[in-house]
Scaffold this active site. Sequence first.
Site, PDB file in Angstrom:
ATOM      1  N   ASP A   1       0.868  -1.485  -0.237  1.00 52.62           N
ATOM      2  CA  ASP A   1      -0.209   0.325  -0.194  1.00 52.62           C
ATOM      3  C   ASP A   1       0.895   1.134   0.113  1.00 52.62           C
ATOM      4  O   ASP A   1       2.138   1.124   0.849  1.00 52.62           O
ATOM      5  CB  ASP A   1      -0.978   0.109   1.439  1.00 52.62           C
ATOM      6  CG  ASP A   1      -1.872   0.619   1.342  1.00 52.62           C
ATOM      7  OD1 ASP A   1      -3.460   0.069   0.876  1.00 52.62           O
ATOM      8  OD2 ASP A   1      -2.030   2.119   0.926  1.00 52.62           O
TER       9      ASP A   1
ATOM     10  N   ASP B   1       3.703   2.183  -4.223  1.00 53.78           N
ATOM     11  CA  ASP B   1       2.430   2.726  -5.158  1.00 53.78           C
ATOM     12  C   ASP B   1       3.345   2.397  -6.798  1.00 53.78           C
ATOM     13  O   ASP B   1       3.946   1.855  -6.846  1.00 53.78           O
ATOM     14  CB  ASP B   1       3.237   4.209  -5.058  1.00 53.78           C
ATOM     15  CG  ASP B   1       2.777   5.010  -5.653  1.00 53.78           C
ATOM     16  OD1 ASP B   1       1.981   4.660  -7.038  1.00 53.78           O
ATOM     17  OD2 ASP B   1       2.658   6.455  -5.737  1.00 53.78           O
ATOM     18  N   VAL B   2       1.873   1.409  -7.032  1.00 52.75           N
ATOM     19  CA  VAL B   2       2.063   0.783  -7.909  1.00 52.75           C
ATOM     20  C   VAL B   2       2.102   1.931  -9.648  1.00 52.75           C
ATOM     21  O   VAL B   2       2.221   1.112 -10.561  1.00 52.75           O
ATOM     22  CB  VAL B   2       1.033  -0.226  -8.341  1.00 52.75           C
ATOM     23  CG1 VAL B   2       0.654  -0.771  -6.953  1.00 52.75           C
ATOM     24  CG2 VAL B   2      -0.630   1.328  -8.947  1.00 52.75           C
TER      25      VAL B   2
ATOM     26  N   TYR C   1     -12.254   6.461 -14.215  1.00 51.89           N
ATOM     27  CA  TYR C   1     -12.708   5.005 -14.042  1.00 51.89           C
ATOM     28  C   TYR C   1     -12.872   4.159 -14.927  1.00 51.89           C
ATOM     29  O   TYR C   1     -12.756   3.385 -14.732  1.00 51.89           O
ATOM     30  CB  TYR C   1     -13.521   5.632 -12.291  1.00 51.89           C
ATOM     31  CG  TYR C   1     -13.097   4.671 -11.637  1.00 51.89           C
ATOM     32  CD1 TYR C   1     -12.383   4.671 -10.205  1.00 51.89           C
ATOM     33  CD2 TYR C   1     -14.772   3.462 -11.304  1.00 51.89           C
ATOM     34  CE1 TYR C   1     -12.012   3.311 -10.216  1.00 51.89           C
ATOM     35  CE2 TYR C   1     -14.549   2.811 -10.476  1.00 51.89           C
ATOM     36  CZ  TYR C   1     -13.228   2.404  -9.682  1.00 51.89           C
ATOM     37  OH  TYR C   1     -13.083   1.677  -8.081  1.00 51.89           O
TER      38      TYR C   1
ATOM     39  N   ALA D   1     -19.481  -1.860  -3.075  1.00 51.42           N
ATOM     40  CA  ALA D   1     -19.012  -2.376  -1.121  1.00 51.42           C
ATOM     41  C   ALA D   1     -18.388  -1.095  -0.524  1.00 51.42           C
ATOM     42  O   ALA D   1     -17.628  -0.045  -1.159  1.00 51.42           O
ATOM     43  CB  ALA D   1     -17.893  -3.066  -1.891  1.00 51.42           C
TER      44      ALA D   1
END
Length: 265
Positions: A49, A77-78, A173, A206
């Site tokens: 994360d 951090d991706v 998104y 969710a």
Amino acid sequence: MTDNKAQYVPGHGLLTGRTAVVTAAAGAGIGGATARRLLEEGARVLLGDRHARRLKEAEAALAEEFGVGAVAALPCDVTRERQVQALFDTAVRLHGRLDIVVNNAGLGGSAPLAEMADEQWSAVLDTTLTGTFRCTRAALRRFRDTPERRPGGCVVNNASVLGWRAQSGQAHYAAAKAGVMALTRCAAIEAAQYGVRVNAVAPSLAMHPHLARVTSPELLDELTAREAFGRCAEPWEVANVIVFLASGYSSYMTGEVVAVSSQRA
């Protein structure tokens, strides 16, 4: 309306002895719920994360419950390739193998397309789609290069029903999540030669604290009303499907995107 609240499902040892990497795993969202469900099923989990403080807190809480040897964490951090490589190298170094990768990291937001800045578009795409690409690439390289460890390996990506359905203000998104779906299908074809499966989940709604902070109560009410059960999913209900896709129960599934949704057609 009848109470449709689901009952939590206990672990059944479906993933005993396996090693998993989960991105965006700190906090109370789908990533955190997935990490917990994997641990409950017997896996060893490396949490990633970009929020270092929350990550440390998540690691400490899970280690207290499941044991220090079962869980570890590394800030990641991706959008940073070096950090992605470090995350996967750490998983192999700690446990000698890699079995499961859950690409959960994503970035949302809301903006009308006509008003959307390049920076808003790029930030969402870089984390949600390109970040998933970076982690999937890292996973497939390790599965490819370690044939003695790869049979049964799997990648599970977190997409969204917005990859199929339109919603105002979500062009960036939705485009990113549709890209995750296409990436999943293409990666699955390439990974099959290694005996590795690649699938995705597509949740509808969710509920978790971050969603409540970035979404208006009016929109949440509207989205909830569309759900057949008249409620949001619990993050662990999405995690249950991720566990299924990571387990031997889905051994013939690859390139699939599974909707986790109670939305009416």
